[in-house]
Write a protein that holds these residues in place. Structure first.
Motif, PDB file in Angstrom:
ATOM      1  N   ALA A   7       0.867  -1.182   0.000  1.00  0.00           N
ATOM      2  CA  ALA A   7       0.000   0.000   0.000  1.00  0.00           C
ATOM      3  C   ALA A   7       0.897   1.223   0.000  1.00  0.00           C
ATOM      4  O   ALA A   7       1.443   1.621   1.025  1.00  0.00           O
ATOM      5  N   GLU A   8       1.095   1.781  -1.147  1.00  0.00           N
ATOM      6  CA  GLU A   8       2.050   2.890  -1.327  1.00  0.00           C
ATOM      7  C   GLU A   8       1.590   3.711  -2.514  1.00  0.00           C
ATOM      8  O   GLU A   8       1.356   3.173  -3.593  1.00  0.00           O
ATOM      9  N   ASP A   9       1.424   5.036  -2.321  1.00  0.00           N
ATOM     10  CA  ASP A   9       0.901   5.877  -3.400  1.00  0.00           C
ATOM     11  C   ASP A   9       2.004   6.464  -4.267  1.00  0.00           C
ATOM     12  O   ASP A   9       1.727   7.037  -5.318  1.00  0.00           O
ATOM     13  N   GLU A  10       3.253   6.343  -3.835  1.00  0.00           N
ATOM     14  CA  GLU A  10       4.338   6.856  -4.672  1.00  0.00           C
ATOM     15  C   GLU A  10       4.766   5.732  -5.609  1.00  0.00           C
ATOM     16  O   GLU A  10       5.364   4.743  -5.175  1.00  0.00           O
ATOM     17  N   LEU A  51       2.799  -1.045   4.438  1.00  0.00           N
ATOM     18  CA  LEU A  51       1.824   0.048   4.513  1.00  0.00           C
ATOM     19  C   LEU A  51       2.515   1.393   4.671  1.00  0.00           C
ATOM     20  O   LEU A  51       3.174   1.658   5.681  1.00  0.00           O
ATOM     21  N   ASP A  52       2.352   2.253   3.681  1.00  0.00           N
ATOM     22  CA  ASP A  52       2.879   3.610   3.771  1.00  0.00           C
ATOM     23  C   ASP A  52       1.979   4.421   4.703  1.00  0.00           C
ATOM     24  O   ASP A  52       0.763   4.243   4.699  1.00  0.00           O
ATOM     25  N   ILE A  53       2.584   5.296   5.514  1.00  0.00           N
ATOM     26  CA  ILE A  53       1.769   6.134   6.406  1.00  0.00           C
ATOM     27  C   ILE A  53       1.056   7.225   5.618  1.00  0.00           C
ATOM     28  O   ILE A  53      -0.127   7.475   5.813  1.00  0.00           O
ATOM     29  N   GLY A  54       1.771   7.871   4.696  1.00  0.00           N
ATOM     30  CA  GLY A  54       1.181   8.982   3.954  1.00  0.00           C
ATOM     31  C   GLY A  54       0.387   8.509   2.753  1.00  0.00           C
ATOM     32  O   GLY A  54       0.842   8.616   1.625  1.00  0.00           O
ATOM     33  N   LEU A  55      -0.808   7.973   2.999  1.00  0.00           N
ATOM     34  CA  LEU A  55      -1.664   7.513   1.903  1.00  0.00           C
ATOM     35  C   LEU A  55      -2.870   8.438   1.778  1.00  0.00           C
ATOM     36  O   LEU A  55      -3.365   8.948   2.782  1.00  0.00           O
TER      37      LEU A  55
HETATM   38 CA    CA Z   1       2.955   8.314   0.490  1.00  0.00          CA
END
Ligand code: CA
Length: 220
Positions: A7-10, A51-55
């Motif tokens: 789970a990572e938006d970058e 899991l990325d924190i900044g999602l």
């Molecule tokens: Ca992020």
């Protein structure tokens, strides 16, 4: 085969993690927002989540809290910025979770993933060997034949990558991403420079140049 949810938006980081995990025999899926991450993690289709924190949508902490409230026990390795490690540690409850400060080397993440998948019980191998070459991951010392060799942090990381893949040809880009992380300049000759250092310290014929492809640790 273990299935890992990323789970990572970058996109760049997600691709870096996914490529590395696949090369190490994991099945992967990538999601880029918190709500999708929560649903996928709860589906039972995955053995572990990175899991990325900044999602966007829900942040990593909210996802984790919601999952635990729903009694979803999937092990989680959290990706967090180095300057918010303290908040992250405070956000972890119980032993099922671990965190990885960004930027990270792939091998570090892989070690944590393996540890979490084994329920934290299995201790990671502490000595890697190939012929008369060995690397102690705890003391950070290398042994080449009878010689004990001191390596710098980068040299050690590079040697570790070779020893985890003895006899395999490792491409320059692969070594860059494993040892220098995802923030590297692909045009850099830093790999060649460090291979030279390693050859000087460990013995010139241990690392073979495979023309047009990369380098290989000679395994006999
Ligand atoms: Ca992020």
């Amino acid at each position: 085969m273990s299935r890992v949810l990323i789970a990572e938006d970058e996109a760049r980081i997600a691709a870096f993690v996914e490529k590395g995990l696949r090369a190490n025999g994991f099945a992967t899926a990538v999601v880029a927002d918190g709500r999708t991450a929560r649903a996928a993690a709860a589906s039972g289709d995955f053995d572990l989540m990175i899991l990325d924190i900044g999602l966007p949508g829900m942040d990593g902490f909210e996802v984790l809290r919601a999952l635990r409230a729903d009694r979803v026990t999937i092990p989680v390795v959290i990706l967090t910025a180095r300057d918010s490690v303290q908040d992250t540690v405070a956000g972890l409850e119980g032993g099922a979770d671990d965190y990885m400060p960004k930027p990270f080397r792939f091998e570090e993440l892989l070690a944590r993933v393996r540890l979490r998948l084994s329920g934290g019980r299995q201790s990671e191998t502490t000595v890697l060997t190939c012929g008369d070459l060995s690397l102690d991951l705890r003391t950070r010392r290398a042994q080449a034949g009878r010689r004990t060799v001191d390596l710098s942090a980068r040299e050690f990381a590079l040697a570790e990558t070779f020893l985890r893949h003895p006899g395999q040809v490792l491409a320059r880009e692969q070594l860059l991403s494993h040892v220098w992380g995802y923030d590297f300049d692909p045009g850099s000759n830093v790999v060649d420079v460090y291979v030279r250092y390693l050859r000087r310290k460990l013995g010139a014929d241990r690392i073979e140049t495979v023309r047009g492809m990369g380098y290989r640790l000679v395994a006999d």
